[in-house]
Scaffold this motif. Structure first.
Motif, mmCIF file in Angstrom:
data_model
loop_
_atom_site.group_PDB
_atom_site.id
_atom_site.type_symbol
_atom_site.label_atom_id
_atom_site.label_comp_id
_atom_site.label_asym_id
_atom_site.label_seq_id
_atom_site.Cartn_x
_atom_site.Cartn_y
_atom_site.Cartn_z
ATOM 1 N N PHE A 150 -77.923 -10.123 -56.204
ATOM 2 C CA PHE A 150 -76.996 -9.260 -56.924
ATOM 3 C C PHE A 150 -75.921 -8.725 -55.980
ATOM 4 O O PHE A 150 -74.731 -8.700 -56.319
ATOM 5 C CB PHE A 150 -77.743 -8.102 -57.592
ATOM 6 C CG PHE A 150 -76.849 -7.152 -58.318
ATOM 7 C CD1 PHE A 150 -76.266 -7.505 -59.514
ATOM 8 C CD2 PHE A 150 -76.580 -5.889 -57.786
ATOM 9 C CE1 PHE A 150 -75.426 -6.625 -60.186
ATOM 10 C CE2 PHE A 150 -75.740 -5.004 -58.447
ATOM 11 C CZ PHE A 150 -75.163 -5.373 -59.657
ATOM 12 N N ALA A 151 -76.333 -8.320 -54.779
ATOM 13 C CA ALA A 151 -75.370 -7.807 -53.800
ATOM 14 C C ALA A 151 -74.374 -8.901 -53.397
ATOM 15 O O ALA A 151 -73.176 -8.637 -53.262
ATOM 16 C CB ALA A 151 -76.103 -7.277 -52.572
ATOM 17 N N THR A 152 -74.857 -10.127 -53.240
ATOM 18 C CA THR A 152 -73.973 -11.233 -52.873
ATOM 19 C C THR A 152 -72.976 -11.522 -53.983
ATOM 20 O O THR A 152 -71.777 -11.717 -53.723
ATOM 21 C CB THR A 152 -74.814 -12.493 -52.564
ATOM 22 O OG1 THR A 152 -75.737 -12.177 -51.520
ATOM 23 C CG2 THR A 152 -73.948 -13.663 -52.139
ATOM 24 N N VAL A 153 -73.436 -11.549 -55.232
ATOM 25 C CA VAL A 153 -72.548 -11.804 -56.369
ATOM 26 C C VAL A 153 -71.527 -10.682 -56.505
ATOM 27 O O VAL A 153 -70.336 -10.932 -56.730
ATOM 28 C CB VAL A 153 -73.370 -11.981 -57.673
ATOM 29 C CG1 VAL A 153 -72.478 -11.965 -58.895
ATOM 30 C CG2 VAL A 153 -74.170 -13.266 -57.608
ATOM 31 N N VAL A 157 -67.367 -10.968 -56.315
ATOM 32 C CA VAL A 157 -66.409 -10.519 -57.321
ATOM 33 C C VAL A 157 -65.337 -9.647 -56.674
ATOM 34 O O VAL A 157 -64.141 -9.824 -56.922
ATOM 35 C CB VAL A 157 -67.128 -9.752 -58.464
ATOM 36 C CG1 VAL A 157 -66.141 -9.068 -59.380
ATOM 37 C CG2 VAL A 157 -68.032 -10.695 -59.243
ATOM 38 N N ILE A 158 -65.750 -8.722 -55.827
ATOM 39 C CA ILE A 158 -64.797 -7.839 -55.140
ATOM 40 C C ILE A 158 -63.899 -8.662 -54.225
ATOM 41 O O ILE A 158 -62.681 -8.442 -54.165
ATOM 42 C CB ILE A 158 -65.549 -6.737 -54.368
ATOM 43 C CG1 ILE A 158 -66.248 -5.799 -55.363
ATOM 44 C CG2 ILE A 158 -64.617 -5.966 -53.448
ATOM 45 C CD1 ILE A 158 -67.198 -4.816 -54.723
ATOM 46 N N SER A 160 -63.053 -11.813 -54.592
ATOM 47 C CA SER A 160 -62.125 -12.564 -55.444
ATOM 48 C C SER A 160 -60.991 -11.677 -55.926
ATOM 49 O O SER A 160 -59.818 -12.088 -55.937
ATOM 50 C CB SER A 160 -62.860 -13.163 -56.640
ATOM 51 O OG SER A 160 -63.820 -14.091 -56.215
ATOM 52 N N LEU A 161 -61.318 -10.457 -56.364
ATOM 53 C CA LEU A 161 -60.295 -9.513 -56.814
ATOM 54 C C LEU A 161 -59.332 -9.197 -55.675
ATOM 55 O O LEU A 161 -58.109 -9.169 -55.872
ATOM 56 C CB LEU A 161 -60.944 -8.234 -57.337
ATOM 57 C CG LEU A 161 -59.990 -7.143 -57.822
ATOM 58 C CD1 LEU A 161 -59.174 -7.651 -59.017
ATOM 59 C CD2 LEU A 161 -60.749 -5.892 -58.181
ATOM 60 N N TYR A 162 -59.839 -8.985 -54.494
ATOM 61 C CA TYR A 162 -59.007 -8.715 -53.324
ATOM 62 C C TYR A 162 -58.063 -9.888 -53.059
ATOM 63 O O TYR A 162 -56.875 -9.694 -52.796
ATOM 64 C CB TYR A 162 -59.893 -8.441 -52.098
ATOM 65 C CG TYR A 162 -59.115 -8.328 -50.814
ATOM 66 C CD1 TYR A 162 -58.414 -7.172 -50.509
ATOM 67 C CD2 TYR A 162 -59.067 -9.392 -49.910
ATOM 68 C CE1 TYR A 162 -57.678 -7.071 -49.343
ATOM 69 C CE2 TYR A 162 -58.338 -9.300 -48.742
ATOM 70 C CZ TYR A 162 -57.650 -8.130 -48.457
ATOM 71 O OH TYR A 162 -56.917 -8.036 -47.297
ATOM 72 N N ASN A 163 -58.591 -11.115 -53.112
ATOM 73 C CA ASN A 163 -57.758 -12.301 -52.867
ATOM 74 C C ASN A 163 -56.648 -12.435 -53.914
ATOM 75 O O ASN A 163 -55.510 -12.790 -53.583
ATOM 76 C CB ASN A 163 -58.621 -13.568 -52.831
ATOM 77 C CG ASN A 163 -59.486 -13.629 -51.594
ATOM 78 O OD1 ASN A 163 -59.196 -12.995 -50.583
ATOM 79 N ND2 ASN A 163 -60.562 -14.388 -51.677
ATOM 80 N N VAL A 164 -56.969 -12.152 -55.186
ATOM 81 C CA VAL A 164 -55.962 -12.227 -56.248
ATOM 82 C C VAL A 164 -54.872 -11.180 -56.021
ATOM 83 O O VAL A 164 -53.678 -11.478 -56.114
ATOM 84 C CB VAL A 164 -56.618 -12.061 -57.641
ATOM 85 C CG1 VAL A 164 -55.574 -11.827 -58.715
ATOM 86 C CG2 VAL A 164 -57.471 -13.262 -57.966
ATOM 87 N N LEU A 165 -55.265 -9.945 -55.724
ATOM 88 C CA LEU A 165 -54.289 -8.876 -55.483
ATOM 89 C C LEU A 165 -53.460 -9.172 -54.243
ATOM 90 O O LEU A 165 -52.242 -8.905 -54.227
ATOM 91 C CB LEU A 165 -55.004 -7.524 -55.350
ATOM 92 C CG LEU A 165 -55.635 -6.977 -56.632
ATOM 93 C CD1 LEU A 165 -56.413 -5.696 -56.319
ATOM 94 C CD2 LEU A 165 -54.582 -6.721 -57.699
ATOM 95 N N ASN A 166 -54.060 -9.702 -53.212
ATOM 96 C CA ASN A 166 -53.338 -10.048 -51.994
ATOM 97 C C ASN A 166 -52.333 -11.177 -52.247
ATOM 98 O O ASN A 166 -51.211 -11.122 -51.756
ATOM 99 C CB ASN A 166 -54.335 -10.441 -50.899
ATOM 100 C CG ASN A 166 -53.761 -10.254 -49.522
ATOM 101 O OD1 ASN A 166 -52.835 -9.487 -49.335
ATOM 102 N ND2 ASN A 166 -54.321 -10.977 -48.554
#
Length: 173
Positions: A150-153, A157-158, A160-166
């Motif tokens: 769960f921690a890895t997933v 997600v975080i 991926s969100l960071y990469n999209v925002l960047n």
């Protein structure tokens, strides 16, 4: 030098009290080993918290009767009998079986588990089981696996969100 009656009685008392409180017991013959090998076996047993008591077959029979194991046939026992008494079911079997593999003079007669006599083949099968500590380690690892997943997933997600925002920020710049 033969043992006195008092020494024999003390041996029977030690065996009886050990048999009553033990979860795992293994009976073996280690006659013919050198003193150094015998001491190595005792040292290995002590290191794992196992009590090793050596006595003649008749004394072991009396101790078994006094401890409430009168149905055990001691006929297969030959010569002096080393009794390995442990606080868990597997450790005495592991110690004796491991030592018997290295030293052919050590013969396993059988043991006691859950108040019942088990033969030598059962003792060897018991020795193949993982120890209590190993089982607890595996249990904790199994319990931790879902949390770790769960921690890895969640971190993925975080990330991926960071990469999209960047990528959006770089596109705007």
């Amino acid at each position: 030098m033969p043992k006195s009656k008092q020494q024999k009685q003390e041996t029977i008392q030690d065996l009886t009290s050990g048999l009553k409180t033990a979860k795992g017991v293994v009976f073996a013959n280690f006659q013919g080993l050198t003193v150094a090998k015998s001491e190595e076996l005792r040292k290995n047993a002590r290191a794992e918290g196992i009590t090793m008591l050596a006595a003649k077959k008749t004394l072991v029979k009396r101790a078994l009767d006094e401890a409430g194991f009168s149905g055990i046939d001691t006929a297969p026992f030959q010569g002096g009998v080393a009794t390995f008494i442990g606080s868990d079911e597997v450790t005495p079997a592991k110690i004796v079986s491991l030592f018997a593999k290295k030293n052919e003079l050590v013969t396993i007669f059988g043991g006691i588990m859950d108040g019942k006599f088990i033969d030598a083949s059962m003792v060897k099968s018991l020795a193949a089981l993982p120890s209590k500590q190993e089982l607890l380690t595996k249990l904790v690892g199994s319990m931790n696996a879902p949390i770790s997943g769960f921690a890895t997933v969640s971190a993925g997600v975080i990330r991926s969100l960071y990469n999209v925002l960047n990528a959006y920020k770089e596109k705007k710049a």
